[in-house]
Design a protein around this motif. Structure first.
Motif, short mmCIF file in Angstrom:
data_model
loop_
_atom_site.label_atom_id
_atom_site.label_comp_id
_atom_site.label_asym_id
_atom_site.label_seq_id
_atom_site.Cartn_x
_atom_site.Cartn_y
_atom_site.Cartn_z
N ALA A 1 0.85 -1.20 0.00
CA ALA A 1 0.00 0.00 0.00
C ALA A 1 0.88 1.25 0.00
O ALA A 1 1.95 1.28 0.62
CB ALA A 1 -0.90 0.00 1.23
N ILE A 2 0.41 2.30 -0.67
CA ILE A 2 1.23 3.51 -0.77
C ILE A 2 1.35 4.24 0.56
O ILE A 2 2.22 5.10 0.73
CB ILE A 2 0.69 4.48 -1.85
N THR A 3 0.50 3.89 1.53
CA THR A 3 0.60 4.52 2.85
C THR A 3 1.56 3.77 3.77
O THR A 3 1.86 4.25 4.86
CB THR A 3 -0.79 4.55 3.51
N PHE A 4 2.03 2.60 3.35
CA PHE A 4 2.94 1.81 4.18
C PHE A 4 4.36 2.33 4.02
O PHE A 4 4.81 2.61 2.91
CB PHE A 4 2.88 0.33 3.79
N ARG A 5 5.08 2.46 5.12
CA ARG A 5 6.47 2.92 5.08
C ARG A 5 7.39 1.82 5.61
O ARG A 5 7.19 1.31 6.72
CB ARG A 5 6.67 4.19 5.93
N TYR A 6 8.37 1.46 4.81
CA TYR A 6 9.34 0.46 5.24
C TYR A 6 10.24 1.02 6.33
O TYR A 6 10.66 2.17 6.28
CB TYR A 6 10.20 0.00 4.06
N THR A 7 10.51 0.19 7.32
CA THR A 7 11.44 0.57 8.39
C THR A 7 12.87 0.43 7.88
O THR A 7 13.23 -0.58 7.29
CB THR A 7 11.24 -0.34 9.61
#
Length: 523
Positions: free
Chosen positions: A516-522
């Protein structure tokens, strides 16, 4: 309304508006079945009127203390026994195992190697079965199985018997480590979980120390009952594992939805935080129930996820050295001219220091919400350690090198496991993805089992050189992941800034998971 929390996660940063009434669930646990508890929690967290403010009267630190005290000690004990049982063959070897079983050439190394083939093959199926049979049933059951195998290892009479025992030990132990890693992610949010992974994984480094001390003590039983001391190492440690497994049936909890030590409100709060952990719109939604079609879709998504396969090379970068140290450290020390007793005792200090550093690094990584810098620093110290080992054949330099390497290896493991689990969204995909990482990653154990050959004693230049090579591979793979995650995060941030996420429903974003475009990888 006061929120009793340090607000360690973005998901905890809620406003203090007075017009949002707190949620109140009836405390009627004694009258509810597990399924009814699950339904009650699901109804609460899917209610559109429920937000984090609804749980503002709860104390998250108090809830964490409850969870830590009831979950972590038993998990750490399970893994302590697991690591002792797979690695005590190294202690048994210098107590006379090879001579009594007439092992020749590379037979000892092959016995170490076959463990990892079955260990790797059964990890993914085991994590799938964990969801089906529940942790409180599955984890103790496989523990009983490997305890029995370990006990019977004490009566093997030849190479074939030892080989078969190691094969079945791999089958039985396969489910514990990936199962516990996944299990922790079902209780703690992604910037809380590494500390908990470190608590239970530090048991591995403690196992290295405890195994040496235990083997030293048991060795004095040589001749008791007509059995050699090394046989008693397997028999007594196997029996201990079975006893603990029986206890585990009664003390392991399943998942937050049914945890009896939490109040109904606390259960709903824990599940709510997990569901919305990682992004603004529930892309990491963890459904209480998923149908079979959704499950198999998640399995496919995990096997096709690029980040898992690159991370396997990161995993190899430190697991090869880890097994090199755990399986051969007593032998390396003994070949430098020390007695069997001294060799057992000299294995203790590196593991003790490593366990402390594992927890300290985890605290720092969770607090700063980053993983990769700690992994890279640990790789550098591993490199320094093995370069010292390969550069000198003297005890002082070699022992110092192994000491430094061990202290850097053990903190890397929970950091990397947490890094990948942070970046896999969706309960079932995470379960399968972590199992793939660990199963394929543990093939490094099969390789490392053959790095240190008896004909290379006492300097073991080939073994140390191969460890250095794998460390370099791990550093390269880590760099690739860092650059890839950073690029994707920046690209998604631009898309969100342009309002592209508005066109998706929360359900659609949930189905997309970490894509999803709202997910941010750590990072």
């Amino acid at each position: 309304m006061d929120i009793k929390s340090s607000r360690e996660n973005d998901s905890d940063e809620v406003s203090q508006e007075k017009d949002n009434a707190p949620i109140h669930l009836e405390a009627k646990d004694g009258k509810l079945s597990k399924q009814q508890k699950i339904e009650e929690v699901e109804a609460a967290v899917t209610d559109p009127n429920v937000t984090l403010e609804s749980f503002a009267h709860l104390d998250i630190k108090k809830i964490h203390r409850k969870m830590d005290l009831r979950l972590i000690p038993m998990l750490a004990l399970l893994y302590l026994l697991s690591f002792i049982d797979r690695g005590n063959v190294a202690n048994a070897k210098i107590e006379g195992l090879s001579e009594d079983l007439n092992l020749t050439g590379t037979q000892y190394n092959l016995c170490l190697t076959v463990f990892f083939f079955t260990y790797a093959a059964f990890e993914v199926p085991s994590n799938m079965l964990l969801k089906k049979f529940r942790p409180s049933i599955w984890l103790p059951t496989i523990m009983v199985a490997w305890g029995v195998v370990m006990t019977l290892t004490g009566i093997v009479q030849n190479y074939g018997g030892l080989l078969a025992a190691r094969i079945f030990l791999g089958v039985a132990e396969a489910g514990l480590f990936p199962g516990v890693v996944y299990y922790n992610t079902m209780w703690y949010t992604r910037y809380e979980v590494q500390v908990r992974q470190a608590y239970f994984f530090s048991a591995a480094s403690i196992a290295g120390a405890f195994s040496g001390l235990l083997a030293y003590g048991i060795s004095f039983m040589d001749g008791v009952g007509g059995l050699a001391g090394w046989r008693w190492i397997f028999i007594l440690e196997g029996i201990l594992t079975v006893v603990v497994a029986v206890i585990a049936y009664f003390v392991i909890y399943d998942f937050p939805e049914t945890a009896s030590f939490l109040t109904p409100e606390e259960r709903a709060f824990v599940v709510y935080r997990l569901r919305y952990d990682g992004q603004d719109v529930a892309a990491d939604g963890q459904r209480v129930a998923q149908n079979e079609k959704q499950d198999w879709k998640s399995v496919k998504a995990a096997f096709l996820d690029w980040q898992i396969w690159i991370n396997i090379f990161v995993y190899w970068g430190y697991v090869c050295p880890l097994y090199g140290v755990s399986l051969f450290l007593p032998t390396i020390i003994k070949d430098l001219g020390f007695s069997t007793t001294s060799s057992q005792l000299l294995t203790v200090p590196p593991y003790v220091v490593a366990s402390v550093l594992t927890i300290l690094v985890a605290y720092a990584a969770d607090k700063r919400r980053i993983r990769s810098p700690f992994i890279m620093v640990c790789f550098v110290f591993q490199l320094v350690g093995f370069i010292m080992c390969i550069s000198s054949g003297t005890f002082g330099v070699t022992y110092a090198g192994v000491f430094i390497a061990a202290c850097a290896i053990y903190p890397t493991h929970p950091t990397n496991l947490t890094w990948l689990s942070n970046n896999l969204a969706g309960s079932y995909k995470r379960a399968v993805g972590v199992a793939i990482q660990i199963s394929m990653g543990n093939m490094a154990g099969a390789m490392a089992s053959n790095f240190y050959r008896s004909k290379d004693a006492p300097r073991y230049i080939l073994g140390h050189a191969l460890e250095i090579g794998f460390i370099c591979v791990g550093m390269i793979a880590t760099t690739i992941l860092i650059l890839s995650y950073d690029r994707i995060n920046k690209k998604r941030a631009k898309r969100v800034a342009n309002g592209e996420h508005v066109g998706f429903t929360p359900e659609e974003l949930s189905d997309l998971g970490d894509r999803a475009i709202t997910f941010r990888y750590t990072l």
